[in-house]
Design a protein around this motif. Structure first.
Motif, PDB file in Angstrom:
ATOM      1  N   ASP A 192      30.377   5.392 -27.446  1.00 54.53           N
ATOM      2  CA  ASP A 192      31.633   4.644 -27.387  1.00 54.53           C
ATOM      3  C   ASP A 192      32.638   5.388 -26.531  1.00 54.53           C
ATOM      4  O   ASP A 192      32.678   6.621 -26.516  1.00 54.53           O
ATOM      5  CB  ASP A 192      32.221   4.454 -28.793  1.00 54.53           C
ATOM      6  N   TYR A 209      36.785   5.600 -25.807  1.00 52.50           N
ATOM      7  CA  TYR A 209      38.108   5.260 -26.325  1.00 52.50           C
ATOM      8  C   TYR A 209      39.167   5.706 -25.327  1.00 52.50           C
ATOM      9  O   TYR A 209      39.014   6.732 -24.667  1.00 52.50           O
ATOM     10  CB  TYR A 209      38.358   5.955 -27.664  1.00 52.50           C
ATOM     11  N   ALA A 266      43.609   6.100 -24.731  1.00 59.72           N
ATOM     12  CA  ALA A 266      44.950   6.114 -25.323  1.00 59.72           C
ATOM     13  C   ALA A 266      45.932   6.657 -24.299  1.00 59.72           C
ATOM     14  O   ALA A 266      45.528   7.280 -23.312  1.00 59.72           O
ATOM     15  CB  ALA A 266      44.976   6.976 -26.588  1.00 59.72           C
ATOM     16  N   LEU A 277      39.752   9.132 -35.307  1.00 57.98           N
ATOM     17  CA  LEU A 277      40.588   9.079 -34.118  1.00 57.98           C
ATOM     18  C   LEU A 277      41.956   8.508 -34.454  1.00 57.98           C
ATOM     19  O   LEU A 277      42.079   7.648 -35.325  1.00 57.98           O
ATOM     20  CB  LEU A 277      39.940   8.196 -33.047  1.00 57.98           C
ATOM     21  N   PHE A 328      44.133   5.104 -30.062  1.00 57.26           N
ATOM     22  CA  PHE A 328      42.948   4.997 -29.214  1.00 57.26           C
ATOM     23  C   PHE A 328      42.344   3.603 -29.348  1.00 57.26           C
ATOM     24  O   PHE A 328      42.096   3.120 -30.450  1.00 57.26           O
ATOM     25  CB  PHE A 328      41.893   6.054 -29.587  1.00 57.26           C
ATOM     26  N   ASP A 329      42.114   2.964 -28.195  1.00 58.30           N
ATOM     27  CA  ASP A 329      41.479   1.645 -28.153  1.00 58.30           C
ATOM     28  C   ASP A 329      40.048   1.794 -27.664  1.00 58.30           C
ATOM     29  O   ASP A 329      39.771   2.543 -26.721  1.00 58.30           O
ATOM     30  CB  ASP A 329      42.230   0.716 -27.188  1.00 58.30           C
ATOM     31  N   LEU A 330      39.154   1.053 -28.291  1.00 61.34           N
ATOM     32  CA  LEU A 330      37.747   1.051 -27.903  1.00 61.34           C
ATOM     33  C   LEU A 330      37.568   0.207 -26.650  1.00 61.34           C
ATOM     34  O   LEU A 330      38.028  -0.940 -26.584  1.00 61.34           O
ATOM     35  CB  LEU A 330      36.894   0.489 -29.047  1.00 61.34           C
ATOM     36  N   VAL A 331      36.901   0.770 -25.643  1.00 58.73           N
ATOM     37  CA  VAL A 331      36.626   0.027 -24.414  1.00 58.73           C
ATOM     38  C   VAL A 331      35.669  -1.122 -24.696  1.00 58.73           C
ATOM     39  O   VAL A 331      35.766  -2.183 -24.097  1.00 58.73           O
ATOM     40  CB  VAL A 331      36.057   0.969 -23.319  1.00 58.73           C
ATOM     41  N   PHE A 346      41.108  10.162 -22.895  1.00 56.42           N
ATOM     42  CA  PHE A 346      39.811   9.535 -23.149  1.00 56.42           C
ATOM     43  C   PHE A 346      39.036  10.332 -24.185  1.00 56.42           C
ATOM     44  O   PHE A 346      39.120  11.562 -24.216  1.00 56.42           O
ATOM     45  CB  PHE A 346      38.967   9.482 -21.866  1.00 56.42           C
ATOM     46  N   GLU A 402      32.481   9.224 -27.600  1.00 55.81           N
ATOM     47  CA  GLU A 402      31.868   9.575 -28.883  1.00 55.81           C
ATOM     48  C   GLU A 402      30.403   9.149 -28.855  1.00 55.81           C
ATOM     49  O   GLU A 402      30.095   7.982 -28.642  1.00 55.81           O
ATOM     50  CB  GLU A 402      32.610   8.901 -30.032  1.00 55.81           C
ATOM     51  N   ARG A 450      31.582  14.660 -29.519  1.00 53.19           N
ATOM     52  CA  ARG A 450      32.750  14.081 -28.856  1.00 53.19           C
ATOM     53  C   ARG A 450      33.077  14.867 -27.595  1.00 53.19           C
ATOM     54  O   ARG A 450      33.025  16.082 -27.585  1.00 53.19           O
ATOM     55  CB  ARG A 450      33.974  14.096 -29.766  1.00 53.19           C
TER      56      ARG A 450
END
Length: 177
Positions: free
Chosen positions: A15, A17, A19, A33, A37-40, A123, A126, A135
Protein backbone atom coordinates in the motif's frame (compact mmCIF):
# COMPACT_ATOMS: atom_id res chain seq x y z
CA UNK A 1 24.45 -23.69 1.74
CA UNK A 2 23.50 -21.54 4.71
CA UNK A 3 20.46 -19.34 4.59
CA UNK A 4 17.29 -18.42 6.41
CA UNK A 5 14.13 -19.35 4.51
CA UNK A 6 12.10 -17.30 7.02
CA UNK A 7 13.86 -14.14 5.83
CA UNK A 8 12.72 -14.58 2.21
CA UNK A 9 9.86 -12.20 1.42
CA UNK A 10 7.00 -12.11 -1.05
CA UNK A 11 5.07 -8.96 -0.25
CA UNK A 12 1.43 -9.96 -0.74
CA UNK A 13 0.17 -6.50 0.24
CA UNK A 14 1.76 -3.24 -0.91
CA UNK A 15 0.00 0.00 0.00
CA UNK A 16 1.07 3.57 -0.71
CA UNK A 17 -0.08 6.40 1.56
CA UNK A 18 0.25 10.17 1.02
CA UNK A 19 -0.04 13.12 3.42
CA UNK A 20 1.00 16.76 3.59
CA UNK A 21 4.63 17.38 4.56
CA UNK A 22 4.85 17.88 8.32
CA UNK A 23 2.30 15.18 9.14
CA UNK A 24 3.37 13.07 12.13
CA UNK A 25 5.24 10.09 10.72
CA UNK A 26 5.23 6.52 12.02
CA UNK A 27 8.35 5.35 13.85
CA UNK A 28 7.59 1.63 13.74
CA UNK A 29 5.24 -0.86 12.08
CA UNK A 30 2.94 -1.35 15.08
CA UNK A 31 1.66 2.22 15.35
CA UNK A 32 -1.34 3.17 13.22
CA UNK A 33 -0.73 5.78 10.55
CA UNK A 34 -1.81 9.35 11.22
CA UNK A 35 -5.36 9.95 9.91
CA UNK A 36 -3.96 12.60 7.52
CA UNK A 37 -2.45 9.83 5.36
CA UNK A 38 -4.64 8.90 2.39
CA UNK A 39 -4.41 5.54 0.67
CA UNK A 40 -3.52 5.80 -3.02
CA UNK A 41 -5.51 2.62 -3.68
CA UNK A 42 -4.76 -0.30 -5.93
CA UNK A 43 -1.35 -0.31 -7.57
CA UNK A 44 -0.23 -2.36 -10.55
CA UNK A 45 1.02 -5.82 -9.62
CA UNK A 46 3.16 -6.20 -12.75
CA UNK A 47 5.13 -2.99 -12.20
CA UNK A 48 5.05 -3.38 -8.39
CA UNK A 49 6.99 -0.79 -6.39
CA UNK A 50 10.42 -0.05 -7.78
CA UNK A 51 13.28 1.52 -5.86
CA UNK A 52 16.30 3.00 -7.60
CA UNK A 53 19.43 4.68 -6.28
CA UNK A 54 21.74 6.67 -8.51
CA UNK A 55 24.93 8.41 -7.50
CA UNK A 56 27.57 10.62 -9.02
CA UNK A 57 30.82 9.02 -7.86
CA UNK A 58 34.37 10.33 -8.02
CA UNK A 59 37.21 7.83 -8.26
CA UNK A 60 40.52 8.82 -6.64
CA UNK A 61 43.65 7.25 -8.13
CA UNK A 62 47.30 7.07 -7.13
CA UNK A 63 49.99 7.42 -9.70
CA UNK A 64 50.01 4.36 -11.93
CA UNK A 65 46.20 4.19 -12.16
CA UNK A 66 45.77 2.48 -8.78
CA UNK A 67 42.28 3.07 -7.46
CA UNK A 68 42.56 4.18 -3.83
CA UNK A 69 39.09 5.31 -2.98
CA UNK A 70 35.68 6.25 -4.33
CA UNK A 71 33.53 9.06 -2.96
CA UNK A 72 29.89 9.68 -3.70
CA UNK A 73 29.26 13.36 -4.23
CA UNK A 74 25.59 13.17 -5.17
CA UNK A 75 22.92 10.57 -4.53
CA UNK A 76 19.29 10.28 -5.52
CA UNK A 77 16.65 7.71 -4.52
CA UNK A 78 13.41 7.24 -6.41
CA UNK A 79 10.39 4.99 -5.99
CA UNK A 80 8.09 4.07 -8.86
CA UNK A 81 4.64 2.54 -8.98
CA UNK A 82 1.53 2.67 -11.16
CA UNK A 83 -1.68 3.79 -9.46
CA UNK A 84 -4.71 1.99 -10.91
CA UNK A 85 -7.53 4.01 -9.35
CA UNK A 86 -8.83 7.15 -11.05
CA UNK A 87 -9.40 9.26 -7.94
CA UNK A 88 -8.84 12.93 -7.13
CA UNK A 89 -5.78 11.98 -5.05
CA UNK A 90 -4.17 10.07 -7.92
CA UNK A 91 -5.10 12.85 -10.36
CA UNK A 92 -3.42 15.44 -8.10
CA UNK A 93 -0.30 13.29 -7.76
CA UNK A 94 -0.04 12.78 -11.53
CA UNK A 95 -0.93 16.41 -12.33
CA UNK A 96 0.26 18.68 -9.49
CA UNK A 97 -1.36 22.10 -9.60
CA UNK A 98 -4.36 20.92 -11.64
CA UNK A 99 -7.93 21.20 -10.42
CA UNK A 100 -10.76 18.78 -9.85
CA UNK A 101 -14.34 19.70 -8.94
CA UNK A 102 -17.49 17.63 -8.53
CA UNK A 103 -20.97 19.10 -8.92
CA UNK A 104 -24.29 17.52 -9.85
CA UNK A 105 -22.70 14.09 -10.01
CA UNK A 106 -20.16 15.21 -12.63
CA UNK A 107 -16.43 15.53 -11.99
CA UNK A 108 -14.55 18.10 -14.03
CA UNK A 109 -10.76 18.00 -14.11
CA UNK A 110 -8.60 20.70 -15.62
CA UNK A 111 -4.98 19.83 -16.30
CA UNK A 112 -2.56 22.73 -15.91
CA UNK A 113 1.18 22.84 -16.47
CA UNK A 114 2.78 20.88 -13.68
CA UNK A 115 3.62 22.85 -10.57
CA UNK A 116 6.24 20.63 -8.96
CA UNK A 117 6.26 22.77 -5.81
CA UNK A 118 2.78 21.38 -5.11
CA UNK A 119 3.99 17.82 -5.64
CA UNK A 120 6.01 17.63 -2.41
CA UNK A 121 4.30 15.29 0.06
CA UNK A 122 5.03 12.74 2.78
CA UNK A 123 4.82 9.10 1.64
CA UNK A 124 4.59 5.76 3.42
CA UNK A 125 4.96 2.45 1.58
CA UNK A 126 3.58 -0.39 3.69
CA UNK A 127 4.45 -3.96 2.71
CA UNK A 128 3.03 -7.12 4.27
CA UNK A 129 4.18 -10.74 4.01
CA UNK A 130 2.08 -12.84 6.39
CA UNK A 131 2.95 -11.70 9.91
CA UNK A 132 5.82 -9.46 8.74
CA UNK A 133 5.22 -5.77 8.00
CA UNK A 134 7.77 -3.37 6.55
CA UNK A 135 7.37 0.38 6.16
CA UNK A 136 9.32 2.81 4.02
CA UNK A 137 8.75 6.35 5.30
CA UNK A 138 9.59 9.35 3.13
CA UNK A 139 9.12 12.62 5.09
CA UNK A 140 9.52 14.70 1.91
CA UNK A 141 9.06 13.19 -1.52
CA UNK A 142 8.40 14.90 -4.81
CA UNK A 143 6.41 13.51 -7.72
CA UNK A 144 8.85 14.06 -10.56
CA UNK A 145 7.37 12.19 -13.45
CA UNK A 146 4.05 10.58 -14.01
CA UNK A 147 4.97 8.68 -17.15
CA UNK A 148 2.56 7.88 -19.92
CA UNK A 149 -0.95 7.25 -18.63
CA UNK A 150 -2.44 3.99 -19.82
CA UNK A 151 -5.88 4.44 -21.37
CA UNK A 152 -7.35 1.26 -22.78
CA UNK A 153 -10.61 -0.46 -23.63
CA UNK A 154 -9.22 -3.92 -22.84
CA UNK A 155 -6.93 -3.37 -19.86
CA UNK A 156 -6.94 -1.47 -16.59
CA UNK A 157 -5.95 2.19 -16.97
CA UNK A 158 -3.09 3.40 -14.81
CA UNK A 159 -1.01 6.39 -13.75
CA UNK A 160 2.75 5.66 -13.52
CA UNK A 161 4.32 7.78 -10.76
CA UNK A 162 7.94 8.44 -9.80
CA UNK A 163 8.64 9.78 -6.30
CA UNK A 164 12.07 11.22 -5.52
CA UNK A 165 13.12 11.42 -1.88
CA UNK A 166 14.11 14.89 -0.71
CA UNK A 167 16.09 15.72 2.39
CA UNK A 168 13.97 16.48 5.47
CA UNK A 169 14.62 19.05 8.19
CA UNK A 170 16.53 16.44 10.23
CA UNK A 171 18.85 15.71 7.29
CA UNK A 172 17.31 12.29 6.61
CA UNK A 173 15.76 11.32 3.30
CA UNK A 174 13.72 8.40 4.61
CA UNK A 175 13.40 5.58 7.10
CA UNK A 176 13.04 1.84 6.64
CA UNK A 177 11.68 -0.43 9.37
Amino acid sequence: MAGNIDAVRIWSIADVYVAPVGTALPTNTATALNAAFDLVGYIDDEAAIGRSTTSDDTKHFAYGSKLLRTTSVKESKTFTFTALEDTDLVFQLANPGSTSATGGGVTTRTVRSKNLALAIRAFVFELVDGEVTKRVVIPRGQVLFSGDDQISDNDISGYPLTIETLIADDGVGGDYF
